[in-house]
Write a protein that holds these residues in place. Structure first.
Motif, PDB file in Angstrom:
ATOM      1  N   GLY A  63      -5.293   4.103  -5.102  1.00  0.00           N
ATOM      2  CA  GLY A  63      -5.912   2.808  -4.266  1.00  0.00           C
ATOM      3  C   GLY A  63      -5.889   3.159  -2.942  1.00  0.00           C
ATOM      4  O   GLY A  63      -4.616   3.586  -2.375  1.00  0.00           O
ATOM      5  N   ASP A  64      -7.020   2.897  -2.391  1.00  0.00           N
ATOM      6  CA  ASP A  64      -6.947   3.399  -1.291  1.00  0.00           C
ATOM      7  C   ASP A  64      -6.870   2.596   0.048  1.00  0.00           C
ATOM      8  O   ASP A  64      -6.751   2.642   1.108  1.00  0.00           O
ATOM      9  N   VAL A  66      -5.032  -1.349   1.121  1.00  0.00           N
ATOM     10  CA  VAL A  66      -3.922  -2.587   0.787  1.00  0.00           C
ATOM     11  C   VAL A  66      -4.537  -3.954   1.860  1.00  0.00           C
ATOM     12  O   VAL A  66      -5.198  -3.813   2.766  1.00  0.00           O
ATOM     13  N   SER A  81       3.771  -1.260  -2.734  1.00  0.00           N
ATOM     14  CA  SER A  81       3.703  -0.241  -3.782  1.00  0.00           C
ATOM     15  C   SER A  81       2.427   0.597  -3.922  1.00  0.00           C
ATOM     16  O   SER A  81       2.595   1.897  -4.120  1.00  0.00           O
ATOM     17  N   THR A  82       1.210   0.165  -3.411  1.00  0.00           N
ATOM     18  CA  THR A  82       0.032   0.677  -3.199  1.00  0.00           C
ATOM     19  C   THR A  82       0.311   2.188  -2.059  1.00  0.00           C
ATOM     20  O   THR A  82      -0.016   3.392  -2.477  1.00  0.00           O
ATOM     21  N   GLN A  86       0.326   6.075  -2.427  1.00  0.00           N
ATOM     22  CA  GLN A  86      -0.409   6.895  -1.392  1.00  0.00           C
ATOM     23  C   GLN A  86       0.219   8.010  -0.944  1.00  0.00           C
ATOM     24  O   GLN A  86      -0.062   9.184  -0.729  1.00  0.00           O
TER      25      GLN A  86
END
Lengths: 174, 441
Positions: A63-64, A66, A81-82, A86
């Motif tokens: 996932g790039d 937020v 979390s994302t 990363q």
């Protein structure tokens, strides 16, 4: 999950990636660093599987981006979390650098939104650094409201536009 | 009663002779701009007399621009020429006032034009019909045919000035961002045009995002923000040769919202780094000096016309509001206290008012307030209005209005400071971020 449904998922993700790619790297985007050329060159995505060390995997699986609440630069639990994911990816793929783009929705003046976008990009950057990513590998850029990814003028679109996007580039930042 | 004299100006470039105004009429023809709703003043403007055959085409064009300037203010109404009971066929100081009273013209503008090669010569007189007297002396402007619009604007500025008591603003330019393409891939170019949208010239290509240009007080240079390095950074562009230089800014920063001090040399701007945006100053030969030092966003600075103070936008209270500080920094005082969010403050060239963008209950407004924050007045309302810029006489504002949705496009609008006369400014493509030049010399 059987092979066919996996393949379908990958295909769907690829389609999504292409779509994101076109939106994100419009004319005037972050030229040279993390542009589409860099991504395509490093991506090496071929049919069937995503290489976990590829930027494509980062964009689609880790996932790039937020998202932020209206006029906020505070990271939500989901955003943390994302970003933790990363950071893990960046820590296991040390050859890559990243530019973190901060964006705002259109409900604000140009100048304020530039400052707000920088706050958002920096919030994401600080979190990555706190997770062990070297600050020398990260740069931030604000686009303010200049590069929305969704173009409608409703909250559904605004929510997608209030974002920090980590754009993976190959090679060290000069 | 009064001797009219035409000032003879001989110069290759466009020059203006400013004749002294003579107090002639008992009750001079007058519009008070600051009054609320007013009835536009009816004027007669016969087509300028062509003093040689080649001048006929120019006479019609110049006359039209003079009329458009005056009517465009919302303060004047042109009486159609076919309503005239008499024609002006000669440029003479003797006027049969009864002919103009008969059609209720309060002001009569007469003029003549001659052309010699590429040189135009325009002269005019202004008459107060009901006082039966000239208003000011005759004036004459000379210039090249290329500058014909400027000569028309000069005539209109003189008429406006004599009737309102204010300086004019027609002979001025506007720098702006010309926009094309979809909302998520907008291409932006710097462009300049006459205040009325004529003579558009492009100053940059569309390779990089450019934002918020600002004229120097002499109109010869432009500050703006460009993404040509991939990051927002301020540049200074020379209008004459379209060359540009980057400015010395804090290391590792992104810079934007630049504006000149009244001295035309000092520059203030915002620099963002490490999640914080503050206001900096660059003086000639010096490095960047930090003027604000707060963890909040400080941006959109604008000098008072005497250079002693700076109004800016800060969210130190939790929402963006307007503050004024000393030009050397120091503790700012908040001036905006109404409902909503305030931004992009711009100090009037007259010093009396601050124009701003206001966001409240889902709408955007352009407004003005006194410099102590009192007497706030909202002049516009729409889905998205922002970024006001003052006409050189401090009586009119131009700003960006953007429409909503996927097909939304920005355009330039102007409105006067009483909230009257909202008009769209014509541009070849979508346009944003206007900045008005000073009145041209």
């Amino acid at each position: 999950m059987n092979f066919l449904s996996k393949a379908a998922t990958v295909a769907a993700l690829l389609a999504l990636a292409a779509c994101n790619n076109a939106d994100r790297f419009g004319a005037g985007g972050a030229n040279g660093l993390g542009g589409p050329g860099a991504m395509a060159g490093a991506g090496g995505v071929t049919a069937g599987a995503l290489d976990p060390s590829s930027p494509a995997y980062f964009n689609q699986t880790v996932g790039d981006r937020v998202l932020f609440a209206n006029d906020q630069s505070t990271l939500s639990d989901a955003a943390r979390s994302t970003l933790a994911g990363q950071a893990r990816w960046l820590n296991t793929n040390p050859a890559y650098t990243a530019i973190i783009e901060g964006h705002a929705d259109e409900k604000g003046t140009r100048e304020y939104n530039l400052a707000l976008g920088e706050r958002r990009a920096n919030a994401a950057r600080d979190f990555l650094v706190s997770q062990g990513v070297s600050s020398a590998r990260l740069r931030t850029v604000t686009y303010g409201k200049e590069r929305p990814i969704e173009v409608c003028s409703t909250e559904a679109c605004y929510a997608q536009n209030r974002r920090a996007v980590t754009v993976i580039a190959s090679g060290l930042t000069s | 009663m009064t001797k009219l004299s035409l000032l003879k100006i001989a110069c290759a470039a466009l020059l203006v002779g400013a004749a002294p105004l003579s107090a002639i009429a008992q009750e001079p023809l007058r519009i008070e701009i600051t009054e609320g709703v007013i009835e536009p003043l009816p004027f007669a403007l016969p087509t300028l007399v062509a003093e040689n055959p080649a001048a006929q085409e120019w006479a019609e064009r110049v006359t039209q621009v003079i009329a458009d300037d005056l009517v465009g203010t919302g303060l004047f109404r042109r009486i159609p020429n076919d309503a005239f009971v008499a024609q002006i066929t000669e440029f003479t100081p003797s006027i049969t006032y009864a002919n103009w009273k008969a059609i209720n013209a309060q002001a009569l503008i007469t003029g003549a034009i001659s052309v010699d090669g590429d040189q135009l010569n325009v002269k005019f007189r202004l008459f107060d019909v009901f006082s039966e007297a000239p208003l000011g002396e005759g004036l004459q402007f000379g210039g090249t045919t290329q500058s014909w619009r400027r000569m028309a604007h000069k005539v209109a500025d003189a008429v406006y000035s004599r009737i309102t008591g204010e300086t004019g603003y027609f002979d001025s330019r506007v720098v702006f961002v010309s926009e094309a393409g979809p909302k998520n891939q907008r291409e932006k170019r710097l462009a300049v045009m006459d205040y009325d949208g004529a003579n558009v010239q492009y100053l940059t290509d569309a390779a990089s995002i450019v934002l918020a240009p600002r004229f120097s007080p002499t109109g010869d240079r432009i500050l703006y923000t460009s993404y040509e390095t991939g990051f927002p950074q301020i540049y200074q562009l020379d209008v004459g040769n379209v060359s540009r230089v980057s400015l010395p800014v804090p290391a590792e920063s992104m810079t934007f919202a630049p504006r000149y001090a009244p001295d035309g040399q000092t520059v203030i701007f915002s620099a963002a780094m490490g999640g914080n945006t503050d206001i900096f100053r660059l003086r000639p030969g010096g490095g960047p000096e930090k003027l604000t030092n707060a963890p909040s966003i400080e941006t959109a600075p604008s000098y008072s016309p005497d250079g002693s103070q700076i109004v800016f936008e800060s969210d130190r209270s939790g929402t963006p509001q307007l503050y004024i500080m000393d030009a050397n920094g120091g503790e700012p005082r908040r001036i905006s206290f109404g409902q909503g969010r305030y931004g992009t403050p711009v100090w009037s060239p007259r010093g009396d008012l601050i124009a701003f963008t206001k966001q409240n209950e889902g709408r955007f407004h352009i407004g003005v307030m006194r410099t102590d924050g009192s007497e706030e007045r909202l002049l516009t309302a729409s889905f998205l209005d922002e970024g006001p810029t003052w006409a050189p006489n401090g009586r009119v504002l131009m700003f960006t209005r953007e429409s909503a949705g996927a097909e939304g496009q920005p355009a330039l609008y102007s409105v006067d400071i009483s909230g009257r006369n909202l008009r769209k400014v014509p541009t070849p493509q979508s346009a944003s971020d206007p900045a008005w030049s000073p009145l041209l010399p």
